[in-house]
Scaffold this active site. Structure first.
Site, PDB file in Angstrom:
ATOM      1  N   MET A 210      -0.791   0.266  -4.394  1.00 52.75           N
ATOM      2  CA  MET A 210      -0.314   0.341  -3.111  1.00 52.75           C
ATOM      3  C   MET A 210      -0.937  -0.988  -2.408  1.00 52.75           C
ATOM      4  SD  MET A 210      -1.665   3.425  -0.509  1.00 52.75           S
ATOM      5  CE  MET A 210      -3.254   3.356  -1.223  1.00 52.75           C
ATOM      6  N   HIS A 211       0.002  -1.617  -1.485  1.00 52.77           N
ATOM      7  CA  HIS A 211      -0.537  -2.756  -1.041  1.00 52.77           C
ATOM      8  C   HIS A 211       0.541  -3.452   0.088  1.00 52.77           C
ATOM      9  CE1 HIS A 211       2.787  -4.573  -3.669  1.00 52.77           C
ATOM     10  NE2 HIS A 211       2.899  -5.667  -2.788  1.00 52.77           N
ATOM     11  N   ARG A 212       1.292  -2.522   0.618  1.00 51.64           N
ATOM     12  CA  ARG A 212       2.170  -2.848   1.526  1.00 51.64           C
ATOM     13  C   ARG A 212       1.315  -3.028   2.725  1.00 51.64           C
ATOM     14  NH1 ARG A 212       6.013  -5.554  -0.020  1.00 51.64           N
ATOM     15  NH2 ARG A 212       6.829  -4.420  -2.116  1.00 51.64           N
ATOM     16  N   ASP A 288       4.219   1.521  -3.859  1.00 56.69           N
ATOM     17  CA  ASP A 288       4.955   0.805  -2.729  1.00 56.69           C
ATOM     18  C   ASP A 288       5.701  -0.501  -3.022  1.00 56.69           C
ATOM     19  OD1 ASP A 288       2.710  -0.670  -2.421  1.00 56.69           O
ATOM     20  OD2 ASP A 288       1.929   0.084  -0.370  1.00 56.69           O
TER      21      ASP A 288
END
Ligand code: UD1
Length: 369
Positions: A210-212, A288
């Site tokens: 997850m990094h959005r 994501d």
């Protein structure tokens, strides 16, 4: 024929490696004009775990030129890449610039080249989430608008480009370049000791990335996902290689307590081979990322995508992908469905066969660039 190939971030390295291999193969065959590749690293990603390890795992040759731009705001990063890359264009005078994906390095290099009338080839063209709040969507639309060769992974991308007025003769449906890297490295990845090192058993964990910005830069959204993760972790161990952006925000928003749980393994970002091994052997993936939606479809592993749109709709219509956004209940419900043996089974889309880079090089050679 001198071709500058530009990379800057983790997913870029995965897409450039097959192209470098295909160029080597073309040059070894002594058919047609040899290609002189010029590998340019913008420096958008710079930590060992975000950059160097990918060169090692993917057997990428050392870059010829490193622009050293590092982090910054979008305008800072994009403009620094343009300024530095323009110098390379003046000095090296390539016949063509190849850019991949949808990161700031992609747009910046394409823009610098197009302004100097150096032809641009965009690999992974035509993908659209139709969500302009994503910086990547802006990068995709603009890069495609100024590219001369648009190499697409699936026919939905062709349709998007045609609707935007791109001429058919510029569009080449070549398949998914990430599948090239995956299929080439699968056997090697299977030998990785990552499961052993982390004390995991095959099929007994889920893998999370997850990094959005929309998920991790906004506290409310990160909280909704964190709640879901805590619940899912009661049923299955979650392995979570944490992107630096995400780690900063979990700590900054005071959400660390959600992750202080023996069933959630917070680890450093992984290299390509270890990550692929963890993907091959997990029960399912939550992510994501764009590329991981494709990789799970190629592997036939169920994927829950923590977004409400995808620029890769074929992974949903044909593959194993399900969009769950940051909806706490939805994430938990879909995870439980998979744990109850009702995970989505999919098919690998056409041309995601490991030969995309060769098709691209053939097009470039035949068109004399
Ligand atoms: C970028 C891409 C995104 C892609 C992702 C893959 C853009 C707009 N975004 O997002 O599309 O999915 O790469 O990982 O181009 N940082 C480090 N070490 C590094 C690199 C970054 O600590 O080696 C930290 C810095 O604090 C930096 C932050 O991560 O400010 C964000 O890095 P950046 O490259 O701006 O965006 P990503 O979130 O990585």
């Amino acid at each position: 024929m001198k071709i500058a190939l530009v990379c800057g971030t983790r997913p870029n390295f995965v897409k450039i490696a097959p192209l470098m291999r295909a160029i080597r193969k073309h040059n070894a065959s002594s058919e047609g004009t040899p290609i002189v590749p010029l590998l340019v690293h913008t420096g958008q990603h710079y930590d060992y775990q975000m950059s160097r390890i990918f060169f090692e795992d993917l057997e990428l040759p050392e870059q010829d030129i490193h622009l050293g731009v590092g982090s910054g705001t979008h305008a800072e990063q994009t403009s620094r890449i343009m300024i530095e890359f323009e110098k390379v264009l003046f000095q090296e005078v390539p016949n063509l610039v190849v850019v991949v994906g949808d990161v700031n390095s992609t747009l910046a290099a394409a823009l610098a080249a197009a302004k100097l009338q150096v032809p641009v080839a965009h690999v992974e063209a035509g993908l659209r989430s139709f969500d302009r709040t994503m910086p990547e969507e802006i990068n995709r639309v603009l890069t495609d608008a100024i590219s001369d060769y648009l190499f697409t992974p699936s026919s939905d991308a062709d349709d998007n480009l045609k609707k935007e007025g791109v001429l058919q003769e510029k569009i080449y449906l070549v398949g998914d370049i990430m599948a090239d890297s995956l299929l080439h490295n699968k056997v090697k990845a299977e030998a990785s000791k990552a499961l052993f090192r982390l004390g995991l058993e095959r099929g007994n964990y889920t893998l999370l990335t997850m990094h959005r910005p929309s998920n991790v830069d906004e506290k409310g959204n990160l909280l909704k996902i964190s709640r879901a993760l805590k619940e899912v972790s009661q049923r299955i161990t979650i392995v979570f290689p944490v992107h630096p952006r995400t780690r900063q925000n979990i700590e900054g928003f005071g959400l660390s307590s959600f992750f202080e749980n023996k069933r959630i393994l917070l680890i450093e970002p992984l290299g390509y081979l270890d990550f692929l091994k963890l993907m091959i052997d997990c029960k399912f993936v939550m992510t994501d990322s764009g590329g991981i939606q494709e990789e799970t479809t190629v592997l036939g592993i169920p994927c829950l995508t923590l977004r409400n749109t995808t620029e890769r709709p074929v992974t949903v219509s044909q593959g194993t992908n399900t969009l769950v956004w940051n909806d706490t209940e939805r994430i938990v419900a879909e995870a439980l469905k998979i744990l109850d043996g009702k995970g989505k089974k999919g098919n690998c889309p056409e041309l995601w066969d490991g030969k995309t880079a060769e098709r691209i090089v053939n097009v470039l050679v035949q068109s004399g660039r």
